[in-house]
Design a protein around this motif. Structure first.
Motif, PDB file in Angstrom:
ATOM      1  N   MET A  58      -2.676  -5.552  -8.954  1.00 20.71           N
ATOM      2  CA  MET A  58      -2.210  -4.202  -9.914  1.00 20.71           C
ATOM      3  C   MET A  58      -0.935  -3.740  -9.122  1.00 20.71           C
ATOM      4  SD  MET A  58      -6.005  -2.935 -10.708  1.00 20.71           S
ATOM      5  CE  MET A  58      -5.348  -1.045 -11.166  1.00 20.71           C
ATOM      6  N   LEU A  59      -1.015  -3.681  -7.815  1.00 24.05           N
ATOM      7  CA  LEU A  59      -0.122  -2.967  -6.908  1.00 24.05           C
ATOM      8  C   LEU A  59       1.354  -3.679  -7.084  1.00 24.05           C
ATOM      9  CD1 LEU A  59      -2.244  -2.407  -3.549  1.00 24.05           C
ATOM     10  CD2 LEU A  59      -1.120  -0.667  -5.118  1.00 24.05           C
ATOM     11  N   ASP A  60       1.236  -4.937  -7.161  1.00 27.82           N
ATOM     12  CA  ASP A  60       2.635  -6.037  -7.485  1.00 27.82           C
ATOM     13  C   ASP A  60       3.179  -5.812  -8.689  1.00 27.82           C
ATOM     14  OD1 ASP A  60       2.714  -6.999  -4.731  1.00 27.82           O
ATOM     15  OD2 ASP A  60       1.119  -8.881  -5.402  1.00 27.82           O
ATOM     16  N   GLN A  61       2.133  -5.674  -9.678  1.00 24.43           N
ATOM     17  CA  GLN A  61       2.655  -5.592 -11.102  1.00 24.43           C
ATOM     18  C   GLN A  61       3.289  -4.069 -11.110  1.00 24.43           C
ATOM     19  OE1 GLN A  61       2.163  -8.388 -12.953  1.00 24.43           O
ATOM     20  NE2 GLN A  61       3.782  -7.802 -14.329  1.00 24.43           N
ATOM     21  N   ALA A  62       2.696  -3.119 -10.619  1.00 29.17           N
ATOM     22  CA  ALA A  62       3.310  -1.866 -10.680  1.00 29.17           C
ATOM     23  C   ALA A  62       4.494  -1.723 -10.019  1.00 29.17           C
ATOM     24  CB  ALA A  62       2.091  -0.688 -10.037  1.00 29.17           C
ATOM     25  N   ALA A  63       4.500  -2.257  -8.738  1.00 29.80           N
ATOM     26  CA  ALA A  63       5.810  -2.277  -8.102  1.00 29.80           C
ATOM     27  C   ALA A  63       7.005  -2.832  -8.810  1.00 29.80           C
ATOM     28  CB  ALA A  63       5.713  -2.930  -6.723  1.00 29.80           C
ATOM     29  N   ALA A  64       6.685  -3.991  -9.867  1.00 31.90           N
ATOM     30  CA  ALA A  64       7.787  -4.508 -10.349  1.00 31.90           C
ATOM     31  C   ALA A  64       8.185  -3.934 -11.832  1.00 31.90           C
ATOM     32  CB  ALA A  64       7.365  -5.895 -10.824  1.00 31.90           C
ATOM     33  N   LYS A 107       0.771   6.471  -7.833  1.00 29.65           N
ATOM     34  CA  LYS A 107      -0.761   6.810  -8.297  1.00 29.65           C
ATOM     35  C   LYS A 107      -1.879   6.172  -7.556  1.00 29.65           C
ATOM     36  CE  LYS A 107       0.303   8.691 -12.670  1.00 29.65           C
ATOM     37  NZ  LYS A 107       0.037   8.768 -14.320  1.00 29.65           N
ATOM     38  N   MET A 108      -1.614   4.833  -7.547  1.00 30.57           N
ATOM     39  CA  MET A 108      -2.462   3.942  -6.493  1.00 30.57           C
ATOM     40  C   MET A 108      -2.261   4.186  -5.254  1.00 30.57           C
ATOM     41  SD  MET A 108      -2.505   0.312  -8.753  1.00 30.57           S
ATOM     42  CE  MET A 108      -0.889   0.087  -9.211  1.00 30.57           C
ATOM     43  N   ILE A 109      -1.157   4.277  -4.756  1.00 32.13           N
ATOM     44  CA  ILE A 109      -0.811   4.775  -3.372  1.00 32.13           C
ATOM     45  C   ILE A 109      -1.479   5.917  -2.766  1.00 32.13           C
ATOM     46  CG2 ILE A 109       0.751   5.017  -1.354  1.00 32.13           C
ATOM     47  CD1 ILE A 109       2.453   2.940  -2.674  1.00 32.13           C
ATOM     48  N   ALA A 110      -1.292   7.022  -3.807  1.00 31.98           N
ATOM     49  CA  ALA A 110      -2.005   8.287  -3.645  1.00 31.98           C
ATOM     50  C   ALA A 110      -3.418   8.113  -3.420  1.00 31.98           C
ATOM     51  CB  ALA A 110      -1.240   9.134  -4.542  1.00 31.98           C
ATOM     52  N   SER A 111      -4.174   7.283  -4.416  1.00 31.53           N
ATOM     53  CA  SER A 111      -5.696   7.246  -4.451  1.00 31.53           C
ATOM     54  C   SER A 111      -6.114   6.884  -3.043  1.00 31.53           C
ATOM     55  CB  SER A 111      -6.059   6.505  -5.430  1.00 31.53           C
ATOM     56  OG  SER A 111      -5.681   4.962  -5.094  1.00 31.53           O
ATOM     57  N   HIS A 119      -0.756  -4.085   2.022  1.00 28.89           N
ATOM     58  CA  HIS A 119      -0.077  -4.377   0.743  1.00 28.89           C
ATOM     59  C   HIS A 119       0.554  -3.046   0.347  1.00 28.89           C
ATOM     60  CE1 HIS A 119       1.358  -7.571  -1.745  1.00 28.89           C
ATOM     61  NE2 HIS A 119       0.971  -6.789  -2.827  1.00 28.89           N
ATOM     62  N   ALA A 120      -0.074  -2.107   0.244  1.00 24.36           N
ATOM     63  CA  ALA A 120       0.524  -0.844  -0.247  1.00 24.36           C
ATOM     64  C   ALA A 120       1.373  -0.222   0.624  1.00 24.36           C
ATOM     65  CB  ALA A 120      -0.745   0.380  -0.453  1.00 24.36           C
ATOM     66  N   TYR A 121       1.107  -0.178   1.924  1.00 23.54           N
ATOM     67  CA  TYR A 121       2.202  -0.065   2.925  1.00 23.54           C
ATOM     68  C   TYR A 121       3.271  -0.793   2.737  1.00 23.54           C
ATOM     69  CZ  TYR A 121       4.169   0.804   7.468  1.00 23.54           C
ATOM     70  OH  TYR A 121       5.090   1.274   8.473  1.00 23.54           O
ATOM     71  N   ARG A 122       3.187  -2.095   2.706  1.00 26.70           N
ATOM     72  CA  ARG A 122       4.421  -2.665   2.396  1.00 26.70           C
ATOM     73  C   ARG A 122       5.521  -2.461   1.177  1.00 26.70           C
ATOM     74  NH1 ARG A 122       5.171  -7.563   5.566  1.00 26.70           N
ATOM     75  NH2 ARG A 122       3.303  -7.832   6.922  1.00 26.70           N
ATOM     76  N   LEU A 123       4.666  -1.931   0.116  1.00 31.48           N
ATOM     77  CA  LEU A 123       5.441  -1.760  -1.007  1.00 31.48           C
ATOM     78  C   LEU A 123       5.878  -0.245  -1.228  1.00 31.48           C
ATOM     79  CD1 LEU A 123       2.970  -3.608  -3.637  1.00 31.48           C
ATOM     80  CD2 LEU A 123       5.373  -4.223  -2.912  1.00 31.48           C
ATOM     81  N   SER A 124       5.619   0.475  -0.152  1.00 35.51           N
ATOM     82  CA  SER A 124       5.708   1.878  -0.071  1.00 35.51           C
ATOM     83  C   SER A 124       7.279   2.251   0.289  1.00 35.51           C
ATOM     84  CB  SER A 124       4.797   2.757   0.841  1.00 35.51           C
ATOM     85  OG  SER A 124       3.580   2.368   0.322  1.00 35.51           O
ATOM     86  N   ASN A 125       7.760   3.292  -0.084  1.00 33.98           N
ATOM     87  CA  ASN A 125       8.935   3.759   0.417  1.00 33.98           C
ATOM     88  C   ASN A 125       8.898   4.417   1.784  1.00 33.98           C
ATOM     89  OD1 ASN A 125       8.120   6.513  -0.229  1.00 33.98           O
ATOM     90  ND2 ASN A 125       8.975   6.343  -2.251  1.00 33.98           N
ATOM     91  N   GLU A 182       3.152   8.911   5.026  1.00 34.71           N
ATOM     92  CA  GLU A 182       1.895   9.648   4.535  1.00 34.71           C
ATOM     93  C   GLU A 182       0.871   8.453   4.983  1.00 34.71           C
ATOM     94  OE1 GLU A 182       2.336  10.407   0.589  1.00 34.71           O
ATOM     95  OE2 GLU A 182       3.727  12.048   0.755  1.00 34.71           O
ATOM     96  N   LEU A 183       0.759   7.371   4.807  1.00 34.84           N
ATOM     97  CA  LEU A 183      -0.242   6.532   5.201  1.00 34.84           C
ATOM     98  C   LEU A 183      -0.352   6.599   6.858  1.00 34.84           C
ATOM     99  CD1 LEU A 183       0.553   3.513   2.912  1.00 34.84           C
ATOM    100  CD2 LEU A 183      -1.360   5.337   2.443  1.00 34.84           C
ATOM    101  N   VAL A 184       0.664   6.651   7.511  1.00 34.32           N
ATOM    102  CA  VAL A 184       0.410   6.497   8.949  1.00 34.32           C
ATOM    103  C   VAL A 184      -0.038   7.631   9.629  1.00 34.32           C
ATOM    104  CG1 VAL A 184       1.751   6.137  10.966  1.00 34.32           C
ATOM    105  CG2 VAL A 184       2.137   4.655   9.143  1.00 34.32           C
TER     106      VAL A 184
END
Length: 647
Positions: A189-195, A203-207, A227-233, A239-241
């Protein structure tokens, strides 16, 4: 000790002796297929596991009754595999209310996953599957097969159907991330949303907000956070760190700066008590992760660099001691991980360095070809004084894989650094500089932890020249490098990556270190390059001559101009003399145009005065006619700096 069960059945429900005797005696009379029982049997209210002891090969007498099961009408006649499958299917049908639906979906999925299917059929079948399981996604997503089915549907379905799946599953994303099967669907889902849909990705990263620290301690959910960290800006990564910094950052997103900044900058205006509380919270958050060995993720490496930036000298030393060894090898594949690795090597004790070097045994060639791991390897070769240990655990492996490493864009930098450490060779200025100990904890630590780069360099007692010479000699590395360049001289000269290596080897390295190791080999390399240049031009012009190649012509020009650094006990002809006598003497007119013109012109300013004087007799008519440019009045030659991407 593992208990070995005999063929007789053991059950909590009770079994009389006659039954056990019957089972034992029937072992030789019944058909072998009738003896293959399932591993689990229902005997009364309890289920017990029975392991049938394997029997050796024997000759079974013919029994006409053994073929009574040929029609397959009796369950007793089924093979072990079929009986087990039937029992498993009956159990699943009893416990799973979506069992029949799952069977229908699996049939469609087998068709959907075919590669030779038209795109329209892919979309149609994916829509059919999603229609069948609509509203029941969460009931089926924790299944191994259904998780793969939904991943395939997300790949082939339309945008509206994909958004519907996101809406159904996103509220349950935290639970799915902790499941061994459904977390693969979250990654998809993360990969597909990133593409396709960035808003869904946000929204998924915020969750994940508020659960980063806990999830990174989880063996399955940690992969989702990474995986979410790698796809984040950059802002989302921050925010994650920052959830590692204090509970407030995990509860209130408004505390995070809207621009990327380091932890030291966030604490610059805070009182000392706040800084200490952040350090204590980070210590308590990181310790369980380090104990579990979850060190492969780049977000952990980023947090560790932030921790070292504020930790005192003693706390930083404890951390470096804990991760030195095999744990460090799992971290050096990222930028921050390599920085921590360089810090461990530079600031670690002799015992810790030894642990790191031994952990590299068997992985040295792989680390050498890594974009960031090679920096740690260069730091080890540049700092550790025990060259015998380095030759035993590292250099020997580099020699055994020398061709693979020399032709790799990252691995070649290790050899270039050994030959000429004064040049950057694509390494940034601070790549080999260790992280400084934190200076924002207390005023006392400021004086203890302030160490200059010069003091760190002095931590290595052996002379750098002597260390490089011992490393090039101990495992025959210098000899193998020369042999490699002789064998692949044409390929290395004409390549953008190989030209620097063959130049440094043919020059003898910085301060002529290679002339002390293999002087005869360098002379053979000079002759090999000259022999390639002596080859005539191809008549059909399908293959460029080495003098006409862009990189080769400029590399040969540098070798002609560069002075030869010969030791006092070595006598050898210069490269300019070898090339002139073998190739260009009497043939300057042929090579006076194109890229080869740079080679001919270089003899006007070569360091060998006798060769220059002899060459000018042949070059003077070409200069007077305007075919060659007159560079004889130049006293100094400065090569144009090569722009390289720094790490």
């Amino acid at each position: 000790m593992k208990r070995k069960w005999n063929v007789k059945t053991v059950s909590r429900g009770g079994t009389n002796n006659d039954d056990r005797q019957h089972d034992f005696s029937s072992r030789f009379s019944a058909h072998p297929t009738e003896q293959k029982l399932s591993k689990r049997h229902v005997n009364g209210p309890f289920e017990t596991s029975v392991k049938v002891q394997k029997q050796g090969p024997y000759k079974r007498k013919f029994n006409p009754q053994s073929n009574k099961a040929a029609d397959g009408s009796d369950d007793q006649s089924l093979s072990r595999h079929k009986l087990k499958k039937k029992l498993t299917e009956a159990r699943k049908k009893h416990t799973d209310r979506n069992f029949e639906l799952g069977k229908e979906v699996k049939v469609l999925w087998e068709t959907l996953r075919r590669k030779k299917l038209e795109s329209a059929d892919h979309s149609r079948i994916a829509s059919a599957i999603l229609d069948k399981i609509k509203g029941k996604e969460m009931e089926m997503v924790n299944s191994h097969v259904m998780s793969r089915v939904l991943q395939t549907c997300l790949k082939f379905c339309g945008a509206e159907e994909r958004a519907s799946v996101y809406a159904q599953l996103r509220p349950h994303m935290l639970d799915m991330a902790q499941n061994i099967y459904s977390h693969h669907l979250v990654l998809k889902m993360l990969d597909q949303a990133a593409a396709d849909e960035k808003s869904q990705l946000h929204k998924m990263i915020a969750s994940l907000h508020g659960h980063v620290v806990a999830f990174l301690r989880h063996p399955v959910a940690s992969a989702v956070v990474e995986h979410a960290y790698r796809l984040s800006n950059s802002i989302q990564k921050q925010e994650l760190v920052t959830e590692f910094f204090s509970p407030e950052f995990g509860l209130f997103k408004g505390l995070v700066s809207k621009t990327p900044c380091r932890l030291v900058d966030l604490l610059a205006q805070e009182p000392p008590s706040k800084r200490r509380s952040v350090l204590e919270y980070m210590t308590s958050s990181l310790q369980p992760i380090l104990e579990k060995g979850i060190l492969d993720h780049s977000i952990i490496h980023r947090v560790l660099t932030e921790y070292l930036s504020i930790a005192g000298k003693s706390m930083a030393a404890d951390l470096l001691q804990q991760i030195s060894g095999s744990s460090l090898i799992r971290m050096i594949h990222t930028r921050e991980g390599a920085k921590i690795g360089v810090t461990c090597v530079s600031r670690g004790s002799r015992k810790e360095r030894k642990k790191i070097i031994k952990a590299l045994k068997g992985n040295a060639a792989k680390v050498a070809c890594d974009a960031y791991g090679c920096l740690v390897l260069i730091a080890i070769l540049d700092i550790v004084d025990d060259t015998e240990m380095l030759n035993k655990f590292i250099v020997n492996e580099l020699v055994s894989s020398i061709e693979q490493i020399a032709f790799d864009r990252h691995g070649r930098r290790i050899f270039l650094h050994l030959l000429s450490p004064q040049k950057a060779n694509g390494i940034s200025a601070d790549a080999l500089t260790p992280l400084e100990a934190g200076n924002c904890v207390s005023d006392e630590d400021n004086e203890e932890n302030t160490e200059s780069k010069e003091e760190l360099v002095k931590a290595s007692k052996k002379d750098p020249y002597v260390r490089r010479k011992e490393l090039l000699t101990g495992s025959c590395l210098g000899e193998k490098l020369v042999d490699l360049c002789i064998e692949h001289a044409g390929y290395l000269l004409g390549g953008a990556l190989g030209k620097d290596l063959i130049y440094e080897v043919a020059k003898g390295g910085h301060d002529g270190v290679l002339w002390h190791v293999v002087p005869a080999g360098i002379c053979k390399l000079h002759q090999a390059i000259a022999d390639i240049g002596a080859n005539p031009r191809a008549a059909d012009f399908d293959e460029e001559h080495i003098f006409e190649q862009y990189h080769a012509s400029r590399t040969i020009r540098r070798l002609i101009i560069e002075p030869t650094m010969l030791p006092n006990n070595v006598t050898a002809r210069s490269f300019a003399r070898v090339l002139w006598d073998t190739t260009l003497k009497g043939n300057c007119m042929e090579w006076a145009t194109g890229h080869s013109q740079k080679i001919v012109t270089a003899f006007q300013i070569c360091d060998d005065k006798l060769v220059r004087k002899e060459a000018m007799k042949e070059l003077k008519p070409l200069i007077d006619s305007g075919l060659l440019k007159n560079n004889g009045d130049l006293t100094e030659v400065s090569d144009r700096p090569i722009k390289k991407k720094n790490l």
